[in-house]
Write a protein that holds these residues in place. Structure first.
Motif, PDB file in Angstrom:
ATOM      1  N   MET A   1       9.186  -7.490  -9.708  1.00 27.80           N
ATOM      2  CA  MET A   1       9.526  -7.372  -8.302  1.00 27.80           C
ATOM      3  C   MET A   1       8.674  -6.257  -7.686  1.00 27.80           C
ATOM      4  O   MET A   1       8.579  -5.164  -8.225  1.00 27.80           O
ATOM      5  N   ARG A   2       8.058  -6.558  -6.557  1.00 25.71           N
ATOM      6  CA  ARG A   2       7.248  -5.585  -5.857  1.00 25.71           C
ATOM      7  C   ARG A   2       8.149  -4.610  -5.119  1.00 25.71           C
ATOM      8  O   ARG A   2       9.094  -5.005  -4.443  1.00 25.71           O
ATOM      9  N   LYS A   3       7.850  -3.328  -5.257  1.00 24.07           N
ATOM     10  CA  LYS A   3       8.634  -2.315  -4.558  1.00 24.07           C
ATOM     11  C   LYS A   3       8.252  -2.279  -3.088  1.00 24.07           C
ATOM     12  O   LYS A   3       7.102  -2.537  -2.723  1.00 24.07           O
ATOM     13  N   LYS A   4       9.230  -1.942  -2.254  1.00 22.79           N
ATOM     14  CA  LYS A   4       8.977  -1.769  -0.832  1.00 22.79           C
ATOM     15  C   LYS A   4       8.287  -0.428  -0.621  1.00 22.79           C
ATOM     16  O   LYS A   4       8.668   0.569  -1.219  1.00 22.79           O
ATOM     17  N   ARG A   5       7.292  -0.425   0.234  1.00 24.05           N
ATOM     18  CA  ARG A   5       6.498   0.773   0.478  1.00 24.05           C
ATOM     19  C   ARG A   5       7.046   1.543   1.677  1.00 24.05           C
ATOM     20  O   ARG A   5       7.128   1.013   2.788  1.00 24.05           O
ATOM     21  N   LEU A   6       7.452   2.789   1.429  1.00 32.09           N
ATOM     22  CA  LEU A   6       7.928   3.666   2.487  1.00 32.09           C
ATOM     23  C   LEU A   6       6.836   4.652   2.859  1.00 32.09           C
ATOM     24  O   LEU A   6       6.189   5.214   1.973  1.00 32.09           O
ATOM     25  N   GLU A   7       6.648   4.846   4.143  1.00 35.39           N
ATOM     26  CA  GLU A   7       5.702   5.844   4.627  1.00 35.39           C
ATOM     27  C   GLU A   7       6.442   6.778   5.575  1.00 35.39           C
ATOM     28  O   GLU A   7       7.280   6.342   6.365  1.00 35.39           O
ATOM     29  N   ILE A   8       6.128   8.061   5.485  1.00 41.22           N
ATOM     30  CA  ILE A   8       6.761   9.091   6.302  1.00 41.22           C
ATOM     31  C   ILE A   8       5.739   9.567   7.328  1.00 41.22           C
ATOM     32  O   ILE A   8       4.676  10.080   6.951  1.00 41.22           O
ATOM     33  N   ILE A   9       6.056   9.389   8.612  1.00 38.33           N
ATOM     34  CA  ILE A   9       5.113   9.717   9.687  1.00 38.33           C
ATOM     35  C   ILE A   9       5.731  10.776  10.595  1.00 38.33           C
ATOM     36  O   ILE A   9       6.815  10.575  11.155  1.00 38.33           O
ATOM     37  N   ASN A  10       5.033  11.879  10.749  1.00 36.29           N
ATOM     38  CA  ASN A  10       5.478  12.962  11.622  1.00 36.29           C
ATOM     39  C   ASN A  10       5.443  12.491  13.072  1.00 36.29           C
ATOM     40  O   ASN A  10       4.446  11.903  13.515  1.00 36.29           O
ATOM     41  N   PHE A  11       6.511  12.752  13.817  1.00 33.32           N
ATOM     42  CA  PHE A  11       6.582  12.344  15.223  1.00 33.32           C
ATOM     43  C   PHE A  11       5.400  12.873  16.037  1.00 33.32           C
ATOM     44  O   PHE A  11       4.963  12.213  16.970  1.00 33.32           O
ATOM     45  N   VAL A  12       4.922  14.075  15.739  1.00 34.66           N
ATOM     46  CA  VAL A  12       3.843  14.653  16.551  1.00 34.66           C
ATOM     47  C   VAL A  12       2.564  13.829  16.450  1.00 34.66           C
ATOM     48  O   VAL A  12       1.676  13.974  17.286  1.00 34.66           O
ATOM     49  N   ASN A  13       2.468  12.968  15.465  1.00 34.44           N
ATOM     50  CA  ASN A  13       1.275  12.142  15.290  1.00 34.44           C
ATOM     51  C   ASN A  13       1.473  10.687  15.722  1.00 34.44           C
ATOM     52  O   ASN A  13       0.604   9.861  15.480  1.00 34.44           O
ATOM     53  N   LEU A  14       2.606  10.399  16.365  1.00 30.81           N
ATOM     54  CA  LEU A  14       2.857   9.033  16.844  1.00 30.81           C
ATOM     55  C   LEU A  14       2.112   8.777  18.158  1.00 30.81           C
ATOM     56  O   LEU A  14       1.950   9.676  18.975  1.00 30.81           O
TER      57      LEU A  14
ATOM     58  N   PHE B   1      11.581  19.329  13.363  1.00 33.76           N
ATOM     59  CA  PHE B   1      10.756  18.359  12.656  1.00 33.76           C
ATOM     60  C   PHE B   1      11.413  16.994  12.847  1.00 33.76           C
ATOM     61  O   PHE B   1      12.639  16.877  12.821  1.00 33.76           O
ATOM     62  N   ALA B   2      10.591  15.976  13.024  1.00 32.61           N
ATOM     63  CA  ALA B   2      11.123  14.616  13.126  1.00 32.61           C
ATOM     64  C   ALA B   2      10.114  13.665  12.497  1.00 32.61           C
ATOM     65  O   ALA B   2       8.893  13.842  12.646  1.00 32.61           O
ATOM     66  N   PHE B   3      10.646  12.672  11.802  1.00 31.22           N
ATOM     67  CA  PHE B   3       9.806  11.742  11.066  1.00 31.22           C
ATOM     68  C   PHE B   3      10.286  10.312  11.273  1.00 31.22           C
ATOM     69  O   PHE B   3      11.489  10.044  11.266  1.00 31.22           O
ATOM     70  N   LEU B   4       9.328   9.415  11.413  1.00 31.93           N
ATOM     71  CA  LEU B   4       9.594   7.986  11.410  1.00 31.93           C
ATOM     72  C   LEU B   4       9.316   7.496   9.995  1.00 31.93           C
ATOM     73  O   LEU B   4       8.276   7.812   9.411  1.00 31.93           O
ATOM     74  N   ILE B   5      10.257   6.770   9.438  1.00 32.05           N
ATOM     75  CA  ILE B   5      10.080   6.161   8.129  1.00 32.05           C
ATOM     76  C   ILE B   5       9.774   4.686   8.370  1.00 32.05           C
ATOM     77  O   ILE B   5      10.522   3.996   9.078  1.00 32.05           O
ATOM     78  N   THR B   6       8.681   4.222   7.806  1.00 31.84           N
ATOM     79  CA  THR B   6       8.389   2.793   7.882  1.00 31.84           C
ATOM     80  C   THR B   6       8.579   2.184   6.492  1.00 31.84           C
ATOM     81  O   THR B   6       8.420   2.859   5.479  1.00 31.84           O
ATOM     82  N   CYS B   7       8.952   0.925   6.482  1.00 31.53           N
ATOM     83  CA  CYS B   7       9.137   0.184   5.235  1.00 31.53           C
ATOM     84  C   CYS B   7       8.248  -1.052   5.312  1.00 31.53           C
ATOM     85  O   CYS B   7       8.454  -1.909   6.180  1.00 31.53           O
ATOM     86  N   ASP B   8       7.255  -1.098   4.440  1.00 29.56           N
ATOM     87  CA  ASP B   8       6.255  -2.169   4.461  1.00 29.56           C
ATOM     88  C   ASP B   8       5.669  -2.359   5.860  1.00 29.56           C
ATOM     89  O   ASP B   8       5.476  -3.471   6.330  1.00 29.56           O
ATOM     90  N   GLY B   9       5.438  -1.240   6.540  1.00 37.68           N
ATOM     91  CA  GLY B   9       4.793  -1.243   7.849  1.00 37.68           C
ATOM     92  C   GLY B   9       5.726  -1.397   9.033  1.00 37.68           C
ATOM     93  O   GLY B   9       5.303  -1.209  10.179  1.00 37.68           O
ATOM     94  N   ALA B  10       6.983  -1.737   8.808  1.00 37.27           N
ATOM     95  CA  ALA B  10       7.939  -1.910   9.908  1.00 37.27           C
ATOM     96  C   ALA B  10       8.766  -0.629  10.083  1.00 37.27           C
ATOM     97  O   ALA B  10       9.127   0.029   9.096  1.00 37.27           O
TER      98      ALA B  10
ATOM     99  N   ASP C   1       3.329  12.404   6.043  1.00 41.55           N
ATOM    100  CA  ASP C   1       2.575  13.087   7.083  1.00 41.55           C
ATOM    101  C   ASP C   1       3.346  14.316   7.498  1.00 41.55           C
ATOM    102  O   ASP C   1       4.257  14.231   8.317  1.00 41.55           O
ATOM    103  N   PHE C   2       3.017  15.460   6.922  1.00 42.67           N
ATOM    104  CA  PHE C   2       3.740  16.699   7.200  1.00 42.67           C
ATOM    105  C   PHE C   2       2.916  17.650   8.042  1.00 42.67           C
ATOM    106  O   PHE C   2       3.290  18.795   8.236  1.00 42.67           O
ATOM    107  N   SER C   3       1.769  17.188   8.534  1.00 37.80           N
ATOM    108  CA  SER C   3       0.876  18.058   9.319  1.00 37.80           C
ATOM    109  C   SER C   3       1.375  18.276  10.725  1.00 37.80           C
ATOM    110  O   SER C   3       2.212  17.607  11.227  1.00 37.80           O
TER     111      SER C   3
END
Length: 185
Positions: free
Chosen positions: A1-14, A60-69, A183-185
């Motif tokens: 089973m393929r794992k779902k990919r989570l990405e952490i994106i800092n709000f300041v970079n949205l 600090f605020a972060f958007l978490i995406t799961c497989d790009g969504a 993305d913690f920058s």
């Protein structure tokens, strides 16, 4: 089973468009119901928050995406006692039925570890029965409250602590998800 990919994106970079989408997520009824302020957030308030995030020391605020969504949002605000007030929500209410709480909890632990945050504070309202049932992340230092909400002050364990790694939450998370970027920058 393929794992779902989570990405952490800092709000300041949205992008501006993505940041406007965050306002839509935050103003959904199911999110407002369990929020400290159940009133809708205005565009003006949302933009003021974005400016506060640019200071990078108190908010600090972060958007978490799961497989790009878009999947979840995690907010942290530094308090006078040195703790960070934690708030989070899933961008779609249905995600709570597919392991969303496990994903958010583990991403929160990962973020706090990377930012070297050791103390978090959060409130649990009675109508938010799913909060923090997903795993051991630390130990309560203090609990107080009323019939409106319970306030917790928690000393977090390290993300690599054996108590965290061996928790049911972490084991489930590791079967379903993987964090592929932060993305913690």
């Amino acid at each position: 089973m393929r794992k779902k990919r989570l990405e952490i994106i800092n709000f300041v970079n949205l992008s501006d468009e993505k940041y406007r989408k965050i306002l839509e997520y935050r103003n959904q009824e199911y999110v407002r119901t369990v929020s400290n302020s159940p009133e809708p957030i205005t565009v003006k308030q949302h933009e003021a928050y974005r400016e506060a995030l640019k200071k990078r020391d108190k908010f600090f605020a972060f958007l978490i995406t799961c497989d790009g969504a878009d999947y979840a949002v995690i907010n942290l605000k530094k308090l006078d006692d040195g703790s960070f007030y934690l708030g989070y929500y899933l961008t779609d209410e249905l995600y709570k039925f597919e392991g969303g709480g496990v994903a958010v909890h583990n991403c929160m632990m990962y973020i706090c570890d990377r930012l070297k945050i050791k103390l978090i504070s959060y409130d649990i309202k009675p109508e938010n029965s799913r909060v923090f049932r997903v795993g051991q992340g630390g130990e309560d230092i203090a609990v107080s409250g009323s019939s409106e909400a319970l306030h917790h002050l928690v000393r977090l364990y390290s993300y690599d602590d054996e108590r965290v790694k061996n928790s049911k939450s972490a084991k489930l998370f590791n079967k379903i998800y993987e964090i592929k970027g932060g993305d913690f920058s």
